[in-house]
Structure formats: C-alpha cells, structure tokens
Scaffold this motif. Structure first.
Motif, PDB file in Angstrom:
ATOM      1  N   LYS A   1       0.835  -1.204   0.000  1.00  0.00           N
ATOM      2  CA  LYS A   1       0.000   0.000   0.000  1.00  0.00           C
ATOM      3  C   LYS A   1       0.870   1.254   0.000  1.00  0.00           C
ATOM      4  CE  LYS A   1      -4.086  -1.954   2.353  1.00  0.00           C
ATOM      5  NZ  LYS A   1      -5.128  -1.440   1.436  1.00  0.00           N
ATOM      6  N   THR A   2       2.020   1.190   0.696  1.00  0.00           N
ATOM      7  CA  THR A   2       2.932   2.332   0.702  1.00  0.00           C
ATOM      8  C   THR A   2       3.506   2.585  -0.681  1.00  0.00           C
ATOM      9  OG1 THR A   2       3.510   1.846   3.000  1.00  0.00           O
ATOM     10  CG2 THR A   2       4.990   3.276   1.788  1.00  0.00           C
ATOM     11  N   VAL A   3       3.835   1.518  -1.380  1.00  0.00           N
ATOM     12  CA  VAL A   3       4.309   1.658  -2.763  1.00  0.00           C
ATOM     13  C   VAL A   3       3.247   2.332  -3.622  1.00  0.00           C
ATOM     14  CG1 VAL A   3       4.935   0.354  -4.830  1.00  0.00           C
ATOM     15  CG2 VAL A   3       5.935  -0.272  -2.628  1.00  0.00           C
ATOM     16  N   CYS A   4       2.013   1.867  -3.490  1.00  0.00           N
ATOM     17  CA  CYS A   4       0.926   2.459  -4.271  1.00  0.00           C
ATOM     18  C   CYS A   4       0.714   3.915  -3.873  1.00  0.00           C
ATOM     19  CB  CYS A   4      -0.344   1.644  -4.068  1.00  0.00           C
ATOM     20  SG  CYS A   4      -1.731   2.173  -5.085  1.00  0.00           S
ATOM     21  N   LEU A   5       0.810   4.228  -2.592  1.00  0.00           N
ATOM     22  CA  LEU A   5       0.616   5.588  -2.122  1.00  0.00           C
ATOM     23  C   LEU A   5       1.683   6.526  -2.675  1.00  0.00           C
ATOM     24  CD1 LEU A   5      -0.921   7.567  -0.331  1.00  0.00           C
ATOM     25  CD2 LEU A   5       0.525   6.854   1.590  1.00  0.00           C
ATOM     26  N   SER A   6       2.923   6.053  -2.740  1.00  0.00           N
ATOM     27  CA  SER A   6       3.990   6.895  -3.295  1.00  0.00           C
ATOM     28  C   SER A   6       3.728   7.213  -4.760  1.00  0.00           C
ATOM     29  CB  SER A   6       5.347   6.200  -3.122  1.00  0.00           C
ATOM     30  OG  SER A   6       5.397   4.998  -3.867  1.00  0.00           O
ATOM     31  N   LEU A   7       3.227   6.257  -5.514  1.00  0.00           N
ATOM     32  CA  LEU A   7       2.887   6.511  -6.916  1.00  0.00           C
ATOM     33  C   LEU A   7       1.692   7.447  -7.030  1.00  0.00           C
ATOM     34  CD1 LEU A   7       3.341   2.875  -8.296  1.00  0.00           C
ATOM     35  CD2 LEU A   7       4.891   4.804  -8.608  1.00  0.00           C
ATOM     36  N   GLN A   8       0.724   7.296  -6.129  1.00  0.00           N
ATOM     37  CA  GLN A   8      -0.428   8.194  -6.151  1.00  0.00           C
ATOM     38  C   GLN A   8      -0.013   9.632  -5.858  1.00  0.00           C
ATOM     39  OE1 GLN A   8      -3.286   6.640  -3.385  1.00  0.00           O
ATOM     40  NE2 GLN A   8      -3.420   4.648  -4.414  1.00  0.00           N
TER      41      GLN A   8
END
Length: 1212
Positions: free
Chosen positions: A915-922
């Motif tokens: 989720k942190t990976v996805c959040l950084s991309l968001q």
C-alpha cells in the motif's frame, strides 16, 4: 640481420602453408580446408627406406595414406557391446577400457598391456576395440561394427556416427560436471601417455597402428559434433606429446650411437672391429628411419590437428592446444623452440576467453624460467612485450596476476629486462582492490626495490632496511595515491614482511634530528601505522577480503607474538614520538592509533611500564589542549575509550587523567557561559568557549559526561542563540553534540540501574526539550547545524523509541514519539537537502570532487538514519513514501539504501508495504496533475513503477495478497470522486493512473487477475470501459502487453508521444529467445575521488554486427540445406549460423514430406542439437587489438566510506 631475415623467411614458409599471413599477423583468417576424395588404399606394405624418403620433405602436405585407412561403405550396425561384435578376440573390450578410464582406480599400464596383447593377436580386432573405446569416450553409445571397419572410409564412419549421435544430453564425459570430469580427463590422458610409452620401441614404427589412429583422430577433430571434436583433439595432442618424448629419446640415442661409431671409426685400421662398425652403422640407419617416421607423424598431427584446433570455437580445445604446445616447446626445444611455433603463443595472448589467455601465460612462464631458452625468445619478447604489458590490466584478475609474474621473470632473466616506463605499468596495481593481483604487483615492486638497493654492496644489513624505507617513501609520495598506505603495505606484506616489521629502523629514522624531510616523515609514520595494524590484526584493508578465512593456530600465535613485539618496542618510544610531533595534527593523529594495537595488559605488569603510561596520558592531555582538529580529538577519544576500559588494572589511572581534563575544560566553558547567555561575550570569548565545548563533545563519545551536568547549560545556550539569531557554527554544533551525548549516556545509565520515576520524568522532559530545539535547527540557514540536528534527531528518536524499551518494561516512561510537526519537518528536510541537486550544482567538476564525495556520504548517512526510523517503527510505513518516490531518479546515489528499506518493510507488513508503494505513486501522480500535464512525466512515473514492481520478487504466491491490495487501492484512487473545484470540472481525472498500475499486472496470479477485472468493472462507470487507460489496464490483467494495446488503439495513447518503454519480454514456452537485463547495481553509490588508471580490458565483443553484413534470405527451398552447416561455416566463428530450438521444433512438427525426408530431417535436427550455438560458444580469434569497450574490473579501493557500513548500521 641475416639471422633475423632467415627466421622471417622460415616463418613466411610456415604461414604460406597454414595461416596465410605474415609473422605475428594481427588477424587470423578462417580458411576452408577441402579434402580431396580419394579411394582408400590398403595398409602400406613398403620398405622402411621408402618411408624415410617419403617423409624427408617436411613442408609438404601429409600423405593421405596417413589419414585415410578405412575401407568402403556398409550398413550401420545396431548398438551393442564390442565384445559381441568382436567375437574373434577374447581380450579386453572397449567397455572394459572405458570403465577403467572412468574409475581412475585401475592401473593404466595393465589396461594398455591387455589391449596390446589383443592387438598383437589380431590387428583388425585390436584396432576395432580401440576405435570403439574412442567413440565411447566421446559419449556416443554407438558401435563401429567389423563390416563398417572393413568396407567404409574414415570419413564415412565419422559421418555415420555423427548422424546416429542422438544422445538426450549435450554433456559428454569430458564436460560432465563434478569430480567425474577430472577423474575421466586424467584417466584418458594417462591412457594416451602409457600407450605411447608402451609402444615406444616397437609398435610406433609398425606403420599401421599410429598412422591409422592419428588419421582417425584427425578426422574426428574436424567433426561438427563438439563431443567428437573435443575428445579426439585431446587424445591427438596427448599422443603428439608422447611422440615428442619418443623423438627426443631417439635423438639422444642417435647422437650417442653416432659418437660411438665415430670413435670406433677413428681408430687405426688394424684396431677397428669391423663387426662392431657394421652393427653401429645399422643401428644408426634404423634410428634415423625411426626418427623420420616419428617426425612424419608429428608433422601430420601438428598440421592436421593443432593448426586448425588452436583457434577452435570451444575455449577448452584452444586451451588444451596451448597446454600441449608448451609441453612440446620445453621437451624438444631443438625442434620446436623457434618463432614458427612461438607465434601461436603470441597470437593466443589476444584470445577472447580468459582460460585460454591464462594457459598461454603459464606456458610462457615455463619457457622464461629456463635460462638456456632466453636467447631463442629474444625475437618473441621484442614482438609481444607490449601486449604482455597491456595484459597486466586484463579483466580477469588471475590472468593479470600471472602476467605480472611472467614480466618479473622477463625482467630478471633477460639481458635488457624492462625499462622504467614499462615497469610503470605494474606499479599502480599495488593499490588494486583484488588482493591476489595487488600481491603479485607487490612482489614485482619489492624485487625492483631490492635490485636498486643491491647496486650498492657496501651497505650493512641495518642500512639496507633504512635504504628500503627511503626508496619506499619516495615511491609512495610519487604515486600520489595518498590515504591508501594500508593497501600498499598489504600488497608488500607477503614478500617484504620481515622488512616492514623492522620497528627499530622506522623509529630510528623518525627520532633522529637530521634524517627525513617533513613530507617523508609523515609518509613513514603512515606506513608504519599501517604495518602495525597489519601485524597486529592480520586483516586486509577494506575491499580486499577474500571470503571468511579462519586463521590457523599457527597464524594466531604469530599474530600474538607480533603484538607483544610491537607493545614492548613502542611503549617507551611512543611518548617521545608524540612529544616530537605534538604540533603536527596529521602526524599525531596517526601516532595516537598505535596503543589500539598494543597488548595493553603489559602496562600493568611492572612499575616501569606504568611510568610510561603516565607519560602517554600526559602527552594525550597536552595534545587535546593544543589541537581543535576533529581527527586529532577523535583519535584522543578512541585512546581514552581503550585505556579507560574496566578490564585493565590501570584503568583507574586513565579515568583520573581524563576526568581532570574534563574538569578543566568544563570550568573553561562555564567561565564564559554567563557572557554568552547575556550576549556580552566578544569574539575571543566565543572562540574559547567553542573550542572548550568542542573538546568536551569529542571526549563525550568515549566517557560518561553526565556527572558534569552540561545538558542544561548547553540547552539554554542553544535557545538563547536561536532567539537572538547569533548562530556561531562551532559553538552551536558543539552544544548540540554535548547535549545529545548527555541524553545518550543517561539512557545507558537508566538501563544499567533502577532510576526513580522522578528521574525518568526529568529525563523524558529533557529529551522532549532537546527535540524541540533540534526541530528549530532544521530550518536555519547554517548547513552544519541543520545536518547535525537531523542526524542527532534520528539517533535519539531511535534510542528512545518503543522498540528500545520492549524488553525493559520499567523504561516505558522514557518512550518518546515524534510529534506530527517534527515528522513533517524531517520529511521536508529530506526533500530539500537530501533529494536535491542544488548543492552538487555549485561544485566544480575537478576542484570540488573531494567535496562532492563528502557531501554524498553525508546525505547517505542522513537518509539511512531516516530509513531506520521507518523500519524500527518510530515513523509509520507511510512515511517511506517520501523515500520511495525518488527510487528511480536517485538510484545511483541511494538505490541500495532504498531497496534495503523496501525489502525490510515487507518483512514488517507485506500488505502495508505494498500500500505504501501504491501511495507513493499516487502522490507523484497527484503532483503531476497539479502541474502541466505531459506524457513524459507519466512515463517517468511508469519507469518508477517498473522498478518497484521488480522488488516483489519471483515468488508470486507469497506476494499474492500484497499485490491484490495494491491493485485495489490503485483502482479506488483512479475512480474516486473529485475533491477540489478544478478536479470537479473533469470527470475522473485520476483514471490515467491505471496505466501506471498496469506495470504491476504481470506479477498477478491468474485467479487474482479475474477477480480484479470484476472489481474494476464494479468500480468504474459503464462508459469508462471504452476509455484507453481502462482498456489498457484491463488487457494487462488479461495477460497482454500495454505496447500491443497502444498499437491496436492507435488513438490518444499513440498520438500523445508516449515514450517507448523497454518492457521485459517473456518468451513463450519452448522459445529460445530471452531478454538480457542489465543489473541495476552497475555502479557504487560512493566513488573514490582518486583517478582510476586507464585499463586495457580484453573484453569480449558481441557478434551483433554480423546481422548488418548478412542479407535477409527468403524461405529456403530445401529444408535440409537450410539446416546443415558447411565445414567453412563451422571453422569460422564469425559466420556460424544460429540454430534456434524453436525452429527445429516447428519444422519437425510441420514437416509433411515423405517418410524418407522426415527421417533425413530428423537426423539433421539431431545433428544440430549437438552443435554449439552462437549464443553458447564464443567466436574464434578475429582480431588481436585490445578491446576497451567494456569497463575494467579494477578500481582503486576507496577509504572514504561511512563510519560503519550504511546497510549494516541500518539494521544492526
């Protein structure tokens, strides 16, 4: 000149026959050798005199009768044991011989004797057994029948064996992995050696066995099947070695017999024995015939096997040729040690494969070790010395090491040796990171220095050591690789250990008044300290470790003896050295390291040594009071930490000395504190207070300073200075350090004792107050203050974190978590000062290279400290988004730290990490929308997504849930309702985020893909299913590439100039194609500031340019002709066709011709499966220029690194 011209003429004659080029030609052209088809003659029945006259002209091609000794054609017999085929012989069978060679346990003499007995009973039956043994040794389970032997020529037998070589595995006995490989190869070589030795006096000259055997092996060595070619070449070369030994024996016997004949013939007529003369004359005639017969067989083998196979595609074959050539040169130098044979060694020095070059260099070492060979090697040395000098920078460290040993032999044995500028190629390698290469260069340097010293024979032994150190000092100064003295000492340690441990000479040179110059004294002190460390610890410097080597009992004993010798010698002399050089910061900082390698227990062994301890403590105090340099104060702190250790009986003396020093420093600081707080202190007062506090801060790292109660004073000073804006760098940084060390020692004392609740509450309030001050320092305009405050915050927050009190319930009251404002300030610090190029842009490329490395090292420390806070739970995992966003852009500088942080976060919580990976991309995507939108920015985010996707590994079942969570978060983000006014004007502005999310689709399992497709349809409106981004993401879940979707759409996605991203191409099952991906970790994050020597790499060029010269051909009208290879294509490495397994499978499955054609195709396909691919084998030697298009593996080791490796400190 006449001799040289005659040599060159001889070389040209040899080249005209074999290599069609001038001497030492730089390029070997592949030649097409076509054998004339001729009927196979019967075994020769002629007189030995005719045989002698037949082979008298050596340059002529070999007689075909020596190569063709088979007969006619017949059917192929089914595989069966040789014993059944050869019923008329009851001797040893081929299988028995093969088993004996494989086991390595049988006596090879017995095996050969049994076969010779069967051969003497029946030539044909014995030869048939030997042929089947050779075939079996090649890995072919087929059998040559008696009918085939009688009716077929050698070429037909080999062709039949080739077509029927349909083994399942590409391995054959000579390349079978494991101990069996070495055992079989040794057994096969021993068999060939024993066979020649057993036949040396008889069957070698029967004109049947060895001519036929060599002809068969010559034919097999031209086979396209690698197993046949490799095994037969090795056997032929070993037989040739035996023949060379036999020729030498015959030559010696001939010379001896000739002398006897001349002696008998010189007698007077009535004293001569006519019968004796006739007997000797007949023996001489027979020996000359034998010599000519052996020379003929050697000539045929050399020209038929070696000349073509020394440039074979297979490196093992080329290496075997060079290995045997070296044996011939050393065994029979009269016939072989000339430029006609030496040129092959010179050419092979340019081979693309390191094992071949290594074998060639070792062959030359064997030649240069013999003094009587040096005269014959003069022309070779002059021609190839330049190449050998360039090979000291070979990309293979073992080759480079052996080349240095070879050059040392050349320098010692040849009359001219090596010039000083030629030796300059080798000297810098003493600083190489490879320890073996550096040690070889050290041996060369030591021998060179000894030769300079030995030129003056009137020196005594002691002055020899002094002269050695003076020359070594000059070399080190001129080499300009400063701060690398430990690498120089380690390189010389194996050869000059006794001289480098001559502590008496070194201290004598340092203590004498008129001896060395200022720079020479500093160099000698540095080298002496490096030698002390090497002797006391016996560990190589950073970057030269070769695995974990456990020292033996003898090594530990020697190490302990060296420590005692060092301690005994330096205890009385170290105070004298410190007193002499106390004013020089660089020298005294080095000398203060010496006690760290002492056997410190000796200080308490006698009152005399305790006096020397008092002198040492007195000198140390004087140095602290005299210097403010960081290096000197850190050295004093390390010494204080060692001497104050409670394990020594004299530690109370050291505690007392340093406590008195701290009392004086604290009193000095306190005397200026009121003026500093009131703002009435002048510059001199500020300087005095800052230097005193700086010394206290340095000693605080080694000694508990909580008893001096400096925390409140430092905190008040920091607050007042921050309020007034008077930010003195030295004063503020020292105050920050003193306050932080006070809190660290307080935590240590709290762990080791049982403090009261009031004390714990007071300590927690102090931590909170200090964190507020550090938070305020993060925004000041002083770089040193900002950096120091950030690093101290990272350490203290970790020290007072929840994880630190996990096993100490009583210390839960000390847990301090950072406030939200502090978290934001630290994240902003990363963005402004770590992930920023503003400071780097201000630095000059050449002048400030040192500063750039220091700045990068500081940034890496700061990033590592922040990442530790994330991993140990001080900060939430979501705080890692500020780090992950820069993974791609700053991969070169911080990639290893970010990658390790990401992997550790997955161990903590795989789903939250995803989720942190996805959040950084968001967050990156949202930042892109607030700015001017461009497909280029989107492409950069997709590149980051690709790198982050690769971090999930290959175990798809383990990362199943994290990936599904990542995709669901991404889908929700893509279709969430607009939150601000600008977004509300657009319908679903985040839908393009699905293109970024598609980069993670290839990691999903099939069942999860279907589930996510359903989730996508439930989240997005019906009209959105036709949008390009949605269709691209949906098809990525269905297993189709985004590039194919964009090509099919041809709409907005292709018209917006989307950069073509390099996707990893997944080959279908059964395809031979594969995608080679470059390693991300191509370069170290911290480079040495020192220039790396230009390296000449014998790099291997890729054969990709062949496609340019080859025109595309239409479909082959004849399938079989398209799948077979001519002999010319086989022998030329640069024109070998690539045969892909996919093509073979497709053709074999789609072939619809008659059954005969189908069988013929199957035989060709089976043949091609045994022939090496261009991807598997390297091309033959095409050019001998040094390749520089591949980066060399040798770099100078850098001593500029983080105090304790960043990644080790990250999770220690």
């Amino acid at each position: 000149m006449a001799d040289v011209d005659s040599i060159l003429e001889g070389l040209e004659e040899l080249d005209d026959f074999s290599d069609s080029g001038s001497d030492y030609e730089a390029t070997i052209k592949s030649t097409k050798r076509r054998k004339p088809a001729m009927p196979r003659p019967q075994p020769p029945k002629r007189t030995r005199q005719n045989a002698a006259s037949r082979v008298s002209s050596s340059p002529s091609p070999p007689n075909p009768s020596l190569q063709q000794h088979s007969r006619g054609t017949s059917r192929w017999a089914s595989p069966r044991p040789v014993g059944r085929v050869n019923k008329e012989s009851l001797g040893i069978s081929a299988e028995d011989m093969y088993d004996a060679v494989c086991s390595g346990k049988s006596a090879m003499v017995t095996v050969v004797d049994e076969w010779l007995d069967s051969y003497k009973q029946s030539r044909e039956a014995g030869l048939l057994v030997l042929i089947n043994f050779i075939v079996r040794s090649c890995g072919c389970k087929g059998v040559v029948s008696r009918e085939m032997f009688d009716s077929m020529q050698n070429a037909e037998i080999i062709g039949t064996l080739t077509k029927e070589f349909n083994e399942d595995s590409v391995n054959y006995p000579l390349v079978t992995p494991g101990p069996q490989l070495k055992r079989f190869k040794n057994g096969l070589c021993e068999f060939a050696r024993v066979l020649v030795r057993s036949c040396r006096n008889s069957l070698i000259y029967d004109e049947h066995l060895f001519p036929y055997l060599l002809a068969l092996l010559t034919g097999l060595s031209d086979s396209q099947v690698r197993a046949f070619r490799h095994t037969s070449t090795l056997l032929a070369l070993k037989l040739m070695t035996g023949l060379v030994e036999a020729a030498v024996i015959v030559s010696v016997q001939l010379q001896t017999t000739q002398r006897r004949y001349d002696m008998e013939n010189s007698k007077r007529a009535h004293d001569r024995a006519s019968d004796r003369l006739e007997e000797l004359k007949a023996s001489i005639s027979e020996m000359r015939e034998n010599q000519e017969e052996v020379s003929s067989m050697m000539n045929v083998t050399f020209r038929g096997v070696f000349v073509h196979r020394y440039r074979d595609r297979l490196p093992e074959i080329r290496a075997a040729c060079i290995e045997e050539l070296s044996m011939w040169l050393q065994t029979d130098p009269e016939d072989f040690l000339n430029d006609g044979y030496l040129k092959y060694l010179g050419w092979t020095l340019h081979d693309k494969q390191s094992p071949v070059r290594l074998q060639c260099v070792r062959a030359l070492q064997g030649l240069y070790q013999e003094k009587e060979f040096i005269g014959r090697l003069e022309l070779f040395t002059s021609r190839f010395k330049e190449r050998m000098l360039s090979m000291v920078l070979d990309k293979d460290s073992e080759v480079a090491m052996e080349v240095i040993n070879l050059l040392l032999l050349i320098h010692q044995t040849t009359e001219d040796g090596l010039r000083e500028e030629e030796c300059g190629h080798i000297y810098p390698l003493v600083y190489a990171s490879n320890r073996g290469l550096a040690s070889a260069a050290g041996v060369f340097l030591y021998n060179k220095l000894k030769s300079v010293i030995s030129s003056d024979n009137q020196r005594s032994e002691k002055s020899d050591s002094a002269a050695f150190f003076q020359i070594l000092i000059s070399f080190y100064i001129q080499s300009e690789f400063h701060e690398h003295g430990s690498y120089l000492v380690d390189s010389l340690w194996s050869s000059a250990r006794s001289v480098l441990r001559d502590w008496e000479t070194m201290t004598m040179l340092l203590l004498q008044e008129s001896g060395l110059l200022y720079e020479e004294e500093g160099t000698l002190i540095e080298l002496m300290m490096c030698a002390i460390r090497q002797a006391a610890q016996a560990t190589p410097p950073v970057g030269r470790t070769q695995g974990k080597k456990i020292p033996s009992l003898k090594d530990r004993k020697v190490q302990e003896q060296d420590r005692r010798r060092i301690t005994t010698h330096f205890i009385p002399l170290l105070p004298q050295l410190l007193a002499k050089y106390s004013a020089d910061a660089s020298k005294v900082s080095l000398l203060l390291r010496a006690p760290l390698y002492f056997d410190l227990e000796m200080y308490g062994s006698s009152p005399t040594l305790e006096k020397h301890l008092d002198l040492l403590l007195s000198q140390t105090r004087s140095i602290v009071e005299k210097h403010t340099e960081v290096t000197v104060l850190e050295a004093c702190a390390h010494l204080a930490s060692a001497l104050c250790s409670d394990c020594y009986t004299f530690s109370s003396r050291a505690h007392l000395a340093f406590s008195q020093l701290l009392d004086d420093l604290t009193e000095c600081f306190s005397s200026y504190l009121n003026d500093l707080l009131q703002g009435t202190a002048d510059d001199d007062d500020i300087y005095s207070a800052a230097t005193a506090l700086k010394r206290v801060a340095a000693l605080s790292s080694a000694k508990d300073v909580t008893g001096w109660k400096l925390f409140n004073s430092c905190l008040e000073l920091l607050k007042s200075r921050m309020e007034s804006g008077e930010l003195d760098k030295e004063l503020m940084v020292s105050a920050l350090k003193c306050a932080a060390f006070h809190l660290m020692w307080a935590k240590v004392n709290a762990v080791n004792s049982t403090p009261s609740k009031a004390e714990l509450k007071l300590l927690k309030n102090e931590v909170r107050s200090f964190c507020r001050v550090c938070q305020a320092c993060l925004s000041v305009n002083q770089a040193e203050m900002r950096d120091q405050a950030f690093e101290l915050l990272c350490d203290l927050l970790l020290l007072y974190s929840t994880s630190s009190a996990r096993f100490e319930p009583a210390l839960q009251a000390l847990v301090h978590l950072p406030a939200d404002s502090l978290r934001s300030e630290m994240a902003a610090f990363l963005l402004d000062y770590v992930f920023s190029d503003s400071e780097d842009a201000d630095l000059n490329d050449e002048v400030d290279e040192e500063m750039r490395i220091t700045l990068l090292q500081r940034k890496r420390n700061q990033l590592a400290g922040y990442c530790k806070l994330v991993i140990y739970g001080v900060l939430d995992l979501s705080a890692a988004t500020d780090v992950l966003k820069h993974y791609s852009k700053y991969f070169k500088d911080f990639g290893d730290i970010i990658k390790e942080t990401l992997s550790k976060s997955k161990l903590i919580s795989p789903i939250m990490s995803a989720k942190t990976v996805c959040l950084s991309l968001q967050q990156l995507f949202s930042e892109m929308l607030t700015e001017e939108y461009s497909r280029r920015d989107l492409g950069e985010i997709r590149d980051l997504a690709k790198r982050l996707a690769m971090s999930f590994g290959i175990d798809l079942h383990r990362v199943r849930k994290p990936l599904v969570a990542l995709h669901t978060d991404g889908i929700r983000f893509a279709f969430r309702d607009p939150q601000d006014v600008e977004e509300q004007q657009q319908q679903h502005p985040n839908v393009t985020f699905l293109e970024i999310l598609s980069e993670f689709s290839f990691k999903l399992l099939q069942q999860d893909r279907a589930q996510l497709v359903g989730y996508l349809k439930s989240e997005c409106p019906d009209a959105a299913l036709s949008w390009t981004s949605v269709k691209l993401y949906q098809r990525s879940l269905e297993g189709r590439s985004s590039k194919a979707v964009e090509q099919e759409e041809g709409g907005d996605a292709s018209s917006l100039d989307t950069p073509a991203t390099k996707r990893r191409r997944v080959a279908p099952q059964g395809s031979a194609s594969s995608t080679v991906r470059g390693s991300w970790l191509d370069s170290s994050s911290i480079h040495s500031s020192l220039p790396t020597p230009a390296l000449t790499s014998t790099a291997q060029r890729q054969p990709a340019k062949q496609l340019v010269s080859r025109k595309p051909r239409a479909a082959e009208p004849d399938v079989s002709s398209g799948l077979t290879e001519s002999e010319d294509e086989f022998s030329s490495g640069s024109h070998m066709r690539k045969v892909k397994p996919t093509k073979r499978r497709q053709l074999s499955s789609s072939q619809t011709g008659p059954s005969v054609d189908h069988q013929d195709l199957d035989s060709h396909l089976t043949l091609l499966s045994l022939i090496e691919d261009e991807d598997e084998e390297q091309a033959e030697i095409e050019g001998y220029e040094s390749d520089s298009d591949e980066e060399s593996g040798y770099t100078l080791p850098s001593t500029r690194h983080t105090p304790a490796s960043v990644l080790d400190a990250l999770f220690d």
